[in-house]
Design a protein around this motif. Sequence first.
Motif, PDB file in Angstrom:
ATOM      1  N   GLU A  79       0.822  -1.209   0.000  1.00  0.00           N
ATOM      2  CA  GLU A  79       0.000   0.000   0.000  1.00  0.00           C
ATOM      3  C   GLU A  79       0.855   1.258   0.000  1.00  0.00           C
ATOM      4  O   GLU A  79       0.565   2.219  -0.733  1.00  0.00           O
ATOM      5  CB  GLU A  79      -0.932   0.011   1.211  1.00  0.00           C
ATOM      6  CG  GLU A  79      -1.886   1.207   1.216  1.00  0.00           C
ATOM      7  CD  GLU A  79      -2.924   1.122   2.319  1.00  0.00           C
ATOM      8  OE1 GLU A  79      -3.939   1.802   2.215  1.00  0.00           O
ATOM      9  OE2 GLU A  79      -2.707   0.351   3.293  1.00  0.00           O
ATOM     10  N   ILE A  82       2.135   2.033  -3.402  1.00  0.00           N
ATOM     11  CA  ILE A  82       1.117   2.649  -4.257  1.00  0.00           C
ATOM     12  C   ILE A  82       0.917   4.115  -3.903  1.00  0.00           C
ATOM     13  O   ILE A  82       0.749   4.974  -4.779  1.00  0.00           O
ATOM     14  CB  ILE A  82      -0.197   1.856  -4.137  1.00  0.00           C
ATOM     15  CG1 ILE A  82       0.001   0.443  -4.726  1.00  0.00           C
ATOM     16  CG2 ILE A  82      -1.352   2.574  -4.839  1.00  0.00           C
ATOM     17  CD1 ILE A  82      -1.124  -0.525  -4.420  1.00  0.00           C
ATOM     18  N   ALA A  92      -6.222   4.271  -3.368  1.00  0.00           N
ATOM     19  CA  ALA A  92      -5.317   3.119  -3.381  1.00  0.00           C
ATOM     20  C   ALA A  92      -6.087   1.829  -3.130  1.00  0.00           C
ATOM     21  O   ALA A  92      -5.884   0.818  -3.816  1.00  0.00           O
ATOM     22  CB  ALA A  92      -4.215   3.304  -2.344  1.00  0.00           C
ATOM     23  N   CYS A 123      -1.285  -0.244 -10.163  1.00  0.00           N
ATOM     24  CA  CYS A 123      -2.038   0.576  -9.190  1.00  0.00           C
ATOM     25  C   CYS A 123      -1.303   1.877  -8.915  1.00  0.00           C
ATOM     26  O   CYS A 123      -1.920   2.957  -8.864  1.00  0.00           O
ATOM     27  CB  CYS A 123      -2.216  -0.185  -7.886  1.00  0.00           C
ATOM     28  SG  CYS A 123      -3.393  -1.542  -7.937  1.00  0.00           S
ATOM     29  N   ARG A 124      -0.002   1.805  -8.738  1.00  0.00           N
ATOM     30  CA  ARG A 124       0.796   2.990  -8.378  1.00  0.00           C
ATOM     31  C   ARG A 124       0.737   4.057  -9.468  1.00  0.00           C
ATOM     32  O   ARG A 124       0.522   5.235  -9.185  1.00  0.00           O
ATOM     33  CB  ARG A 124       2.245   2.567  -8.110  1.00  0.00           C
ATOM     34  CG  ARG A 124       3.140   3.696  -7.593  1.00  0.00           C
ATOM     35  CD  ARG A 124       4.447   3.127  -7.061  1.00  0.00           C
ATOM     36  NE  ARG A 124       5.188   2.388  -8.083  1.00  0.00           N
ATOM     37  CZ  ARG A 124       6.152   1.514  -7.809  1.00  0.00           C
ATOM     38  NH1 ARG A 124       6.495   1.265  -6.552  1.00  0.00           N
ATOM     39  NH2 ARG A 124       6.789   0.888  -8.783  1.00  0.00           N
ATOM     40  N   MET A 127      -2.546   6.087  -9.702  1.00  0.00           N
ATOM     41  CA  MET A 127      -2.931   6.983  -8.602  1.00  0.00           C
ATOM     42  C   MET A 127      -3.026   8.435  -9.043  1.00  0.00           C
ATOM     43  O   MET A 127      -3.696   9.245  -8.405  1.00  0.00           O
ATOM     44  CB  MET A 127      -1.934   6.850  -7.449  1.00  0.00           C
ATOM     45  CG  MET A 127      -2.065   5.589  -6.633  1.00  0.00           C
ATOM     46  SD  MET A 127      -3.577   5.518  -5.651  1.00  0.00           S
ATOM     47  CE  MET A 127      -3.221   6.767  -4.391  1.00  0.00           C
TER      48      MET A 127
END
Length: 217
Positions: A79, A82, A92, A123-124, A127
């Motif tokens: 997490e 991300i 996130a 995912c990162r 963002m």
Amino acid sequence: MKTTAFTKTYNRRVVLYLPELELPKGKITAVIGPNGSGKSTFAKILAGIERSDEKKPILSGVKVGYLPQKSFPFRMSTEKNILQNGNDPARARELMHALGIEALAGQSAKKLSGGETARMALCRILMSRYDLLILDEPTTAMDMESTLAAEKLIRNICREQDCALVLITHSISQAKRISDRVLVLQRGELIEQGDVQKVLLTPRSEETRRFLDFYGL
């Protein structure tokens, strides 16, 4: 948005020459071609990671996001990795849920498998919002289920954020599934471009036909 024409030379050999290109907002442009055709070099130059022979950006005034072919995890939790690209925990969690890695949020990113690392890296990059998003083989390390989830997320992000998205892919099937337009590279040159269905089903170039026949759909 439109790029300028450019050339890239290595050791006095031209490895990539591309004319002006239109990258429509809200559309996915897939870039396909055999190994060594210049796909990743194009991505790096487009992202500003490498410079063309002209020594100037081929785009200007554009916020660009770039996900390289090899995903890199920082020494922190999944997490927190991300969140390095945007301090929005809710966002996130939404992205992790979409790609099925919620349960890995607190795990050290260094312990993720190749496919999990690829999902974390996607995912990162997602963002933040971009005018142009470049994804270089984002699903190579993923299994079928994760690939389909990633493709759905990529397509939704492109539409919702109205960004131009360039997808470098070795998978002709993937290009057909989620892209709107396609560029076909061969030996560093653009041999065909246009609507993905038209190019893949009824290519005009003999080189494109041979490439599609060899790799198949």
